[in-house]
Design a protein around this motif. Structure first.
Motif, PDB file in Angstrom:
ATOM      1  N   THR A 187       0.851  -1.191   0.000  1.00  0.00           N
ATOM      2  CA  THR A 187       0.000   0.000   0.000  1.00  0.00           C
ATOM      3  C   THR A 187       0.886   1.240   0.000  1.00  0.00           C
ATOM      4  O   THR A 187       2.105   1.136   0.021  1.00  0.00           O
ATOM      5  CB  THR A 187      -0.903   0.072   1.256  1.00  0.00           C
ATOM      6  N   THR A 188       0.245   2.389   0.001  1.00  0.00           N
ATOM      7  CA  THR A 188       0.970   3.652   0.176  1.00  0.00           C
ATOM      8  C   THR A 188       0.511   4.340   1.460  1.00  0.00           C
ATOM      9  O   THR A 188       0.694   5.532   1.623  1.00  0.00           O
ATOM     10  CB  THR A 188       0.762   4.587  -1.028  1.00  0.00           C
ATOM     11  N   SER A 189      -0.067   3.569   2.388  1.00  0.00           N
ATOM     12  CA  SER A 189      -0.524   4.099   3.676  1.00  0.00           C
ATOM     13  C   SER A 189       0.470   3.737   4.772  1.00  0.00           C
ATOM     14  O   SER A 189       0.998   2.631   4.810  1.00  0.00           O
ATOM     15  CB  SER A 189      -1.893   3.517   4.039  1.00  0.00           C
ATOM     16  N   PHE A 190       0.684   4.690   5.664  1.00  0.00           N
ATOM     17  CA  PHE A 190       1.609   4.499   6.773  1.00  0.00           C
ATOM     18  C   PHE A 190       0.846   4.205   8.061  1.00  0.00           C
ATOM     19  O   PHE A 190      -0.306   4.591   8.212  1.00  0.00           O
ATOM     20  CB  PHE A 190       2.436   5.775   6.999  1.00  0.00           C
ATOM     21  N   TYR A 191       1.529   3.540   8.985  1.00  0.00           N
ATOM     22  CA  TYR A 191       1.003   3.348  10.334  1.00  0.00           C
ATOM     23  C   TYR A 191       2.117   3.676  11.317  1.00  0.00           C
ATOM     24  O   TYR A 191       3.294   3.593  10.988  1.00  0.00           O
ATOM     25  CB  TYR A 191       0.487   1.919  10.541  1.00  0.00           C
ATOM     26  N   ARG A 192       1.723   4.087  12.518  1.00  0.00           N
ATOM     27  CA  ARG A 192       2.706   4.371  13.564  1.00  0.00           C
ATOM     28  C   ARG A 192       3.176   3.038  14.150  1.00  0.00           C
ATOM     29  O   ARG A 192       2.373   2.149  14.390  1.00  0.00           O
ATOM     30  CB  ARG A 192       2.095   5.240  14.651  1.00  0.00           C
ATOM     31  N   ALA A 193       4.476   2.940  14.362  1.00  0.00           N
ATOM     32  CA  ALA A 193       5.048   1.704  14.873  1.00  0.00           C
ATOM     33  C   ALA A 193       6.199   2.037  15.818  1.00  0.00           C
ATOM     34  O   ALA A 193       6.659   3.176  15.873  1.00  0.00           O
ATOM     35  CB  ALA A 193       5.547   0.842  13.715  1.00  0.00           C
ATOM     36  N   VAL A 194       6.631   1.018  16.540  1.00  0.00           N
ATOM     37  CA  VAL A 194       7.774   1.129  17.434  1.00  0.00           C
ATOM     38  C   VAL A 194       8.774   0.057  17.014  1.00  0.00           C
ATOM     39  O   VAL A 194       8.403  -1.096  16.807  1.00  0.00           O
ATOM     40  CB  VAL A 194       7.356   0.922  18.907  1.00  0.00           C
ATOM     41  N   VAL A 195      10.041   0.430  16.878  1.00  0.00           N
ATOM     42  CA  VAL A 195      11.080  -0.534  16.530  1.00  0.00           C
ATOM     43  C   VAL A 195      11.267  -1.473  17.717  1.00  0.00           C
ATOM     44  O   VAL A 195      11.498  -1.019  18.842  1.00  0.00           O
ATOM     45  CB  VAL A 195      12.409   0.189  16.178  1.00  0.00           C
ATOM     46  N   VAL A 196      11.138  -2.787  17.473  1.00  0.00           N
ATOM     47  CA  VAL A 196      11.272  -3.759  18.563  1.00  0.00           C
ATOM     48  C   VAL A 196      12.586  -4.536  18.497  1.00  0.00           C
ATOM     49  O   VAL A 196      12.946  -5.223  19.442  1.00  0.00           O
ATOM     50  CB  VAL A 196      10.078  -4.755  18.597  1.00  0.00           C
ATOM     51  N   LYS A 197      13.293  -4.426  17.375  1.00  0.00           N
ATOM     52  CA  LYS A 197      14.566  -5.114  17.233  1.00  0.00           C
ATOM     53  C   LYS A 197      15.500  -4.218  16.431  1.00  0.00           C
ATOM     54  O   LYS A 197      15.110  -3.692  15.392  1.00  0.00           O
ATOM     55  CB  LYS A 197      14.355  -6.446  16.505  1.00  0.00           C
ATOM     56  N   ASN A 198      16.716  -4.027  16.918  1.00  0.00           N
ATOM     57  CA  ASN A 198      17.681  -3.184  16.211  1.00  0.00           C
ATOM     58  C   ASN A 198      17.940  -3.748  14.817  1.00  0.00           C
ATOM     59  O   ASN A 198      18.160  -4.953  14.668  1.00  0.00           O
ATOM     60  CB  ASN A 198      19.000  -3.095  16.970  1.00  0.00           C
TER      61      ASN A 198
END
Length: 117
Positions: A92-103
């Motif tokens: 898609t071209t839609s974004f969602y907010r996320a949190v990095v869980v692994k470097n």
């Protein structure tokens, strides 16, 4: 907390160039899908506003304030566990907010989770 990501600081400080792909905020909320991929048509420094064309609907041109446009960064080496990011839903071209869980181990690698989970 002072940012150690000088590349992100630079991207946040400098306006996007004409033709640059950006994340454009469509809605006043921060719900998933409220940010989409867009293409900068114009930036007016006098009023700090962009004209952005929606990548999915080329007939849709958005007039957005500076704070509703985020320059994209494809370098993952500065990401760290716990960083809040905008990630793209697959295919898609839609974004969602996320949190990095692994470097990340290399460019374009890393894992994230939806921040609403």
């Amino acid at each position: 907390k002072k940012s150690t990501n000088t590349r992100r600081d630079f991207l946040d400080r400098e306006p996007a160039a004409m033709g640059e792909q950006v994340a454009a905020k469509l809605a006043k909320s921060n719900e998933d899908g409220s940010w989409v991929l867009g293409n900068v048509l114009q930036y007016d420094p006098s009023c700090q506003a962009y004209l952005v064309q929606d990548e999915d609907d080329v007939n849709r041109v958005l007039s957005l304030p500076y704070e509703d446009v985020r320059r994209l960064d494809d370098f993952s080496e500065n990401l760290r566990r716990g960083d809040r990011i905008l990630a793209v839903f697959p295919e898609t071209t839609s974004f969602y907010r996320a949190v990095v869980v692994k470097n990340p181990k290399g460019q374009g690698q890393g894992q994230s989770r939806n921040s609403s989970e």
